[in-house]
Enzyme design. Structure first.
Site, PDB file in Angstrom:
ATOM      1  N   CYS A  23       0.834  -1.214   0.000  1.00 23.20           N
ATOM      2  CA  CYS A  23       0.000   0.000   0.000  1.00 23.20           C
ATOM      3  C   CYS A  23       0.867   1.262   0.000  1.00 23.20           C
ATOM      4  O   CYS A  23       1.617   1.493   0.942  1.00 23.20           O
ATOM      5  CB  CYS A  23      -0.901  -0.068   1.231  1.00 23.20           C
ATOM      6  SG  CYS A  23      -1.564   1.492   1.793  1.00 23.20           S
ATOM      7  N   CYS A  26       0.270   3.735   2.854  1.00 27.09           N
ATOM      8  CA  CYS A  26       0.766   3.176   4.119  1.00 27.09           C
ATOM      9  C   CYS A  26       2.236   3.538   4.316  1.00 27.09           C
ATOM     10  O   CYS A  26       2.666   3.826   5.435  1.00 27.09           O
ATOM     11  CB  CYS A  26       0.617   1.653   4.128  1.00 27.09           C
ATOM     12  SG  CYS A  26      -1.097   1.106   4.031  1.00 27.09           S
TER      13      CYS A  26
END
Length: 102
Positions: A23, A26
């Site tokens: 991600c 993230c």
């Protein structure tokens, strides 16, 4: 999962970052979490939970998107937000819950 439960039942705020290695947003959270830890020190616990390695923790808290940040105190969810959250906002949220009775 047991140690996760022990950590979130702390009487100081615990910020949990539910993330995934694949991600992009993230990855942006890591330096932000470093800033928060630097600003608040031992007044707060910050842990990262990889949703791919810990699907039971993610499903227990209905984490559907990553990153999802959840603040726990004494096992209760006090605040949650999905997406990238700026350090100053996280610091303010955590400071609010340092003194608030859970």
């Amino acid at each position: 999962m047991n140690s996760f439960q022990q950590v979130i039942h702390s009487d100081k705020p615990v910020l949990v970052d539910f993330f995934a290695t694949w991600c992009g947003p993230c990855k942006m959270m890591s330096p932000i979490l470093e800033q928060v830890k630097h600003a608040l020190g031992d007044a707060v616990t910050i842990i990262k939970v990889d949703v791919d390695k810990n699907p039971q923790a993610a499903s227990a808290y209905q984490v559907q998107g990553v990153p999802t940040l959840i603040v726990f105190k004494n096992g209760k969810v006090l605040w949650r937000q999905s997406g990238v959250v700026q350090a100053n906002m996280l610091i303010n949220v955590l400071k609010q819950h340092q003194t608030a009775a859970a």
